[in-house]
Design an enzyme around this catalytic site. Structure first.
Site, PDB file in Angstrom:
ATOM      1  N   ASP A  12      24.602  58.449  82.941  1.00 46.63           N
ATOM      2  CA  ASP A  12      23.558  58.857  83.932  1.00 46.63           C
ATOM      3  C   ASP A  12      22.081  57.633  83.099  1.00 46.63           C
ATOM      4  O   ASP A  12      21.261  56.829  84.333  1.00 46.63           O
ATOM      5  CB  ASP A  12      22.437  60.123  83.919  1.00 46.63           C
ATOM      6  CG  ASP A  12      21.760  60.310  82.451  1.00 46.63           C
ATOM      7  OD1 ASP A  12      22.373  59.408  80.809  1.00 46.63           O
ATOM      8  OD2 ASP A  12      21.232  61.224  82.162  1.00 46.63           O
ATOM      9  N   ARG A  13      22.390  56.247  82.503  1.00 45.16           N
ATOM     10  CA  ARG A  13      21.339  55.756  82.172  1.00 45.16           C
ATOM     11  C   ARG A  13      22.539  54.339  82.316  1.00 45.16           C
ATOM     12  O   ARG A  13      23.635  53.846  82.577  1.00 45.16           O
ATOM     13  CB  ARG A  13      21.249  55.741  80.871  1.00 45.16           C
ATOM     14  CG  ARG A  13      19.908  57.064  80.451  1.00 45.16           C
ATOM     15  CD  ARG A  13      19.868  57.314  78.920  1.00 45.16           C
ATOM     16  NE  ARG A  13      19.005  58.299  78.887  1.00 45.16           N
ATOM     17  CZ  ARG A  13      18.008  58.055  78.188  1.00 45.16           C
ATOM     18  NH1 ARG A  13      17.476  57.698  77.127  1.00 45.16           N
ATOM     19  NH2 ARG A  13      17.533  59.416  77.327  1.00 45.16           N
ATOM     20  N   SER A  49      23.708  63.030  76.202  1.00 40.29           N
ATOM     21  CA  SER A  49      23.159  62.039  77.105  1.00 40.29           C
ATOM     22  C   SER A  49      23.963  60.882  75.745  1.00 40.29           C
ATOM     23  O   SER A  49      25.150  60.846  75.976  1.00 40.29           O
ATOM     24  CB  SER A  49      21.812  62.110  77.123  1.00 40.29           C
ATOM     25  OG  SER A  49      21.749  60.485  77.662  1.00 40.29           O
ATOM     26  N   LYS A 109      22.761  71.562  79.624  1.00 35.49           N
ATOM     27  CA  LYS A 109      21.760  71.096  80.457  1.00 35.49           C
ATOM     28  C   LYS A 109      21.994  72.272  81.892  1.00 35.49           C
ATOM     29  O   LYS A 109      23.233  71.745  82.463  1.00 35.49           O
ATOM     30  CB  LYS A 109      20.922  70.047  80.571  1.00 35.49           C
ATOM     31  CG  LYS A 109      22.020  69.103  80.948  1.00 35.49           C
ATOM     32  CD  LYS A 109      20.904  67.482  81.100  1.00 35.49           C
ATOM     33  CE  LYS A 109      22.499  66.473  82.182  1.00 35.49           C
ATOM     34  NZ  LYS A 109      22.276  65.058  82.388  1.00 35.49           N
TER      35      LYS A 109
END
Length: 550
Positions: free
Chosen positions: A309-310, A147, A157
């Site tokens: 994802d952010r 991330s 993951k």
């Protein structure tokens, strides 16, 4: 928070990661699973660490991947596995190691075309799309990413057939099996050379980019964004979505400029984060300093972390909008404009996200669904359409398609960013202006998160607290309404405690990856009141931890 003098400044060459040393460590270091720091450990977003600390090495990836193969077999998951990676230096090496094991286990693997990097939400979207309508032959996935973590870190993951982060039962089994394989010298790991794995009949290419981009029109009002003629800016922060943004602009006719198109595993183009480290965090005003300086150049600008994802939203009116503020605005907009969503669709938030979300949700007449920290707690609600929106204070969110079905069950920074353009296009005000209007009716909270050291024995004591252990009836002059150790939405343990009063709250939980505890606090009564809440919370924690064995 001890602010580094480097915070917000361009990265000095002296702090760049030594790539040859990093890659040598990946292949040479032999992790010892009996050393806690070198074990396979799945936190809220998979296994993370650095090869420089023997925490993310070839042995880890071989063992985890073999464990995933065994997990798939034990749970009759026999469809394809979607494999993606981000732009961290260790990601490509870890992806190659994983493919060697997957091919040897005869798992059908779908890789991005032309070795393309793949955002986490694109992998989730692929899994959900493939599995829709199927009962057997289900697909799952692996995303190789740490991330927003520093350049020296790697991450790995697993996403089961629901497309979101694996639940605790699955990660605990995979973690234990991987550590067993490490302890036995990887004797149970099947492996084939990388070149042979690439040519294996079970290894195929998949166009993640086209599949994801072509579906965005079902999630967002792209016509409104195009019709408003907004000037948009995006900084991919050197991440996996770099090539997605031009395709989005072309496909939907947007005036969108990429302000930085560099991909460099040292991430030397970043501004330094608060602690003097390079960290690709789109919610950090220090890491985002470069885009913030361009705020008046665009109607709205945004950024994503390396696996996209952010999100980080930069407005003309407010600069970088705090993530809690943007979540409240997104909820306010979506539930007012998604007429196709069912009336019983709820708002999902984590227990440490702002209570402004509670007030916006109540104003909308919707149900609030509050869960522990970790996006995995939202997966089922998104997948079956019970949750219209799910968000967490660390700048992660996802929401349903316009027609009440899930697009992803992972955090999706791309749709969160583009939603800021939809909000601006349809309302004529940027999200910063919308948030300011919300505070006129609902109050103007101040929110902070701080960290403090925590010993291992104290971690256990904090995780096992019950409401009876916390003797508190008042918080900063207000009567305490609730003392929670389980999330009110799903009843799952928080791994800490939350104390709630009418106009303030605090929550305390140990970090999943570091020897610290995190103290979250918020007040609707001003800075002085927030400081009082924090002092009382710290006193309570000190008193509670003093009773823990040393």
């Amino acid at each position: 928070m001890n602010l580094s003098p480097l915070a917000g400044k361009p990265a000095d060459p002296s702090i760049l990661v030594n790539l040859p040393r990093l890659m040598t460590g990946y292949y040479v270091a032999r992790p010892n699973p009996d050393v806690p720091e070198q074990r396979v450990l799945f936190g809220t977003s998979g296994h993370r660490g650095s090869s420089l600390r023997a925490a993310f090495n070839e042995g880890h990836i071989l063992a985890i991947t073999q464990a995933i193969c065994l997990y798939r077999k034990g749970h009759a998951i026999d469809g394809p596995l979607f494999l993606g990676m981000d732009t961290h230096a260790l990601s490509e090496a870890a992806m190659a190691s994983a493919l060697e094991v997957l091919a040897a286990n005869e798992v059908e693997v779908l890789l991005a075309e032309n070795g393309e990097y793949t955002p986490t939400p694109a992998v989730s979207h692929a899994i959900i799309s493939y599995n829709r309508g199927r009962k057997t032959g289900l697909a799952d996935g692996i995303v190789v990413t740490p991330s927003h973590n520093p350049p020296e870190d790697g991450g790995f993951k697993y996403n089961p057939p629901h497309g979101g982060p694996a639940e605790s039962g699955a990660t605990a089994w995979i973690e234990a099996e991987a550590n067993r394989l490490l302890r036995e010298g990887l004797r149970g790991v099947k492996r084939t050379p990388f070149e042979r794995a690439l040519r294996a009949p079970t290894t195929r290419a998949y166009d993640y980019l086209r599949a994801y981009v072509d579906d965005l029109g079902s999630v967002l009002d792209m016509d409104a964004i195009r019709g408003a003629g907004l000037k948009l800016g995006v900084d991919p922060l050197g991440g996996a979505g770099l090539h997605y943004w031009p395709r989005i602009a072309e496909r939907y006719g947007l005036d969108l400029k990429i302000v930085n198109d560099a991909v460099d595993p040292t991430f030397r183009f970043m501004r330094v984060d608060w602690d003097g480290k390079i960290r690709m965090d789109p919610s950090s005003p220090y890491a985002m300093r470069g885009l913030i300086t361009l705020k008046d150049t665009f109607d709205i600008a945004f950024a994503c972390d390396p696996d996209h994802d952010r999100h980080g939203i930069v407005t003309r009116s407010a600069g970088l909008l705090p993530s809690n503020h943007y979540l409240a605005v997104a909820i306010h907009h979506l539930f007012a404009n998604r007429q196709e969503w069912r009336e019983d669709v709820a708002v999902g938030k984590t227990v440490v996200s702002s209570s402004m979300i509670d007030r916006v949700t109540a104003q909308l007449g919707r149900r609030l669904y509050e869960v522990p920290v970790g996006f995995k707690w939202f997966v089922d609600g998104l997948l079956d359409g019970r949750l219209g929106f799910a968000g967490e204070e660390s700048a992660g969110a996802a929401f349903l398609r316009c027609y009440n079905a899930a697009s992803t069950t992972e955090k999706d920074g791309i749709i969160a960013c583009l939603l800021s353009a939809e909000i601006t296009a349809r309302g004529g005000r940027d999200p910063g202006e919308v948030y300011r209007e919300l505070t006129h009716d609902l109050g103007d909270p101040i929110y902070e998160r701080i960290e403090a050291p925590l010993a291992a024995a104290q971690r256990v004591a904090l995780q096992l607290l019950s409401p009876d252990d916390v003797r508190i009836t008042e918080l900063a002059g207000e009567k305490v309404r609730q003392v929670l150790t389980a999330a009110p939405g799903d009843g799952n343990p928080m791994g800490g405690i939350k104390v709630v009063a009418p106009n303030a709250w605090f929550a305390v939980r140990p970090s999943g990856t570091e020897e610290v505890y995190k103290l979250y606090a918020e007040s609707f009564l001003g800075t002085d009141h927030l400081r009082r809440v924090q002092r009382e919370a710290e006193t309570l924690v000190t008193r509670t931890l003093a009773r823990a064995p040393s």
